[in-house]
Write an enzyme that holds these catalytic residues in place. Structure first.
Site, short mmCIF file in Angstrom:
data_model
loop_
_atom_site.label_atom_id
_atom_site.label_comp_id
_atom_site.label_asym_id
_atom_site.label_seq_id
_atom_site.Cartn_x
_atom_site.Cartn_y
_atom_site.Cartn_z
N CYS A 162 4.58 -7.55 7.44
CA CYS A 162 5.54 -7.13 8.47
C CYS A 162 5.66 -8.25 9.50
O CYS A 162 4.67 -8.88 9.85
CB CYS A 162 5.07 -5.85 9.14
SG CYS A 162 6.26 -5.22 10.35
N CYS A 176 -2.12 -3.40 14.78
CA CYS A 176 -1.86 -2.98 13.39
C CYS A 176 -2.33 -4.06 12.42
O CYS A 176 -2.00 -5.24 12.59
CB CYS A 176 -0.36 -2.74 13.24
SG CYS A 176 0.23 -2.68 11.56
N CYS A 181 3.46 8.31 1.80
CA CYS A 181 3.77 7.31 2.81
C CYS A 181 4.00 5.99 2.08
O CYS A 181 3.09 5.47 1.42
CB CYS A 181 2.60 7.20 3.79
SG CYS A 181 2.81 5.90 5.01
N CYS A 198 2.92 -6.05 15.71
CA CYS A 198 2.27 -5.10 16.64
C CYS A 198 0.78 -5.43 16.67
O CYS A 198 0.14 -5.58 15.62
CB CYS A 198 2.51 -3.67 16.20
SG CYS A 198 4.27 -3.27 16.09
N CYS A 209 -1.96 1.68 7.76
CA CYS A 209 -1.30 0.71 6.90
C CYS A 209 -1.88 -0.69 7.08
O CYS A 209 -2.22 -1.11 8.18
CB CYS A 209 0.20 0.72 7.12
SG CYS A 209 0.79 -0.28 8.48
N GLU A 255 0.82 -1.21 0.00
CA GLU A 255 0.00 0.00 0.00
C GLU A 255 0.86 1.26 0.00
O GLU A 255 1.95 1.27 0.55
CB GLU A 255 -0.89 0.02 1.25
CG GLU A 255 -1.83 -1.15 1.31
CD GLU A 255 -2.65 -1.17 2.59
OE1 GLU A 255 -3.49 -2.07 2.73
OE2 GLU A 255 -2.44 -0.29 3.45
#
Ligand code: SF4
Length: 353
Positions: free
Chosen positions: A110, A117, A103, A114, A331, A90
């Site tokens: 990832c 997220c 961004c 976290c 994100c 994205e």
């Protein structure tokens, strides 16, 4: 393997043009047009149409758009792209009268996990290459009437877990697109060895550290990497960065109602952010809700109170607007929605007798 449009360096372009018997000045026309002028190849009308077409065919774009969403005022645009090998990433363009910021994602998915997220909830796919990062900036530029002035590495992925490609892309954004190093922001959840390598980079980029909690117990629940690099180590590396580069470090703090936004937590945070050259600056960002996390965003009153406590303790604080909540701008949300949609479509297809 095919070289992508923004993966072809000057020598590769020169060789391609020489093989076609093109004059040498064409190399500058192509490279300046793509990077300094930031134009799509179709707009480089100094080149004959047939040559533009053959360059486009030989060096294909690395990102194919799957979705594009704009907010109501057309100040935020978000893209979900598919890479040649099927990964999804994205990019967000955010425009204001003063600046246009892109961004970028630095990884597909990832590994940091976290808990709040959407990208972390979905797991890691692969690192992005420098040319895929550059292409995100240029594709956003092509859609923007304003010249892109800032790039923040705050999209999908942990940039300091992919340092070679991320640093190479910083150099190219600076040297080829002419972006100022201080307008490039690398955001990390606290990968301490990566922060130390960033301090050795010969570009004084801005460092942003995602903190999200003032104590290790709470931070470890939100950011599992905290078990490896606790707050004190992360802050020491950030202090060294500020000292070495002479740059103010910013801290990102996703405000989650009744979880990390109590006045005592503001006081504890201020107590930890001491000893920074140029002072410390905290960006308070109301949590962007995701399906896999039960917390909700702090309301305006709690945010203002938290900011006031920080400021009265001498720490600068800014409440950030949560841009583009109506377009899933945090994100990983667009990708999560796309994948949920595909899973549901597969499920319904299975149910068809
Ligand atoms: S917040 Fe950043 S580092 Fe954490 S999982 Fe999401 S993308 Fe990764």
């Amino acid at each position: 393997m095919t070289t992508s449009r923004y993966g072809a360096d000057r020598d590769t372009v020169a060789q391609f043009l020489a093989e076609r018997g093109e004059p040498r000045y064409r190399v500058d026309q192509v490279v300046d047009g793509l990077y300094a002028q930031r134009q799509p190849i179709d707009n480089l009308t100094t080149l004959p149409l047939a040559l533009r077409e053959s360059i486009a065919g030989a060096f294909p774009l690395a990102l194919e758009p799957i979705r594009e969403q704009r907010d109501r005022r057309d100040t935020t645009v978000k893209w979900l792209w598919r890479t040649a090998d099927g990964a999804q990433v994205e990019t967000v363009l955010m425009r204001s009268p003063k600046r246009a910021t892109v961004c970028v994602s630095s990884q597909a998915g990832c590994a940091m996990g976290c808990t709040f997220c959407a990208t972390g909830q979905a797991g890691f796919e692969r690192h992005l290459r420098a040319d895929e990062i550059i292409e995100q900036v240029l594709r956003a530029q092509h859609a923007s009437s304003q010249r892109v002035s800032n790039v923040v590495y705050m999209g999908m992925g942990e940039p300091l877990a992919n340092v070679d490609a991320v640093f190479a892309s910083c150099h190219r954004l600076h040297d080829e697109l002419g972006l100022s190093a201080r307008h490039l922001t690398i955001s990390t959840v606290g990968v301490v060895p990566g922060m130390r390598r960033l301090a050795e980079l010969d570009l004084p980029v801005t460092l942003a550290v995602s903190l999200h909690a003032p104590d290790d117990a709470l931070r470890a629940q939100l950011v599992p990497l905290n078990d490896r690099y606790p707050i004190a180590e992360v802050l020491d590396a950030a202090r060294e960065y500020a000292q070495l580069k002479g740059r103010r470090v910013t801290f990102e703090y996703a405000c989650i109602s009744e979880v990390n936004d109590h006045p005592a937590q503001a006081d504890a945070l201020a107590g930890r952010l001491t000893g920074f050259r140029g002072g410390a600056h905290v960006n308070l960002i109301p949590l962007n809700p995701t399906g896999g996390f039960a917390g909700r965003a702090s309301d305006r009153e709690r945010l203002e109170h938290f900011a006031a406590r920080l400021q009265s303790a001498g720490v600068q604080a800014t409440i950030r607007r949560n841009r583009g909540t109506d377009i899933d701008a945090a994100c990983g949300q667009l990708r999560a929605r796309e994948q949920t949609g595909r899973a549901q479509a597969r499920e319904s297809a299975r149910m068809v007798p």
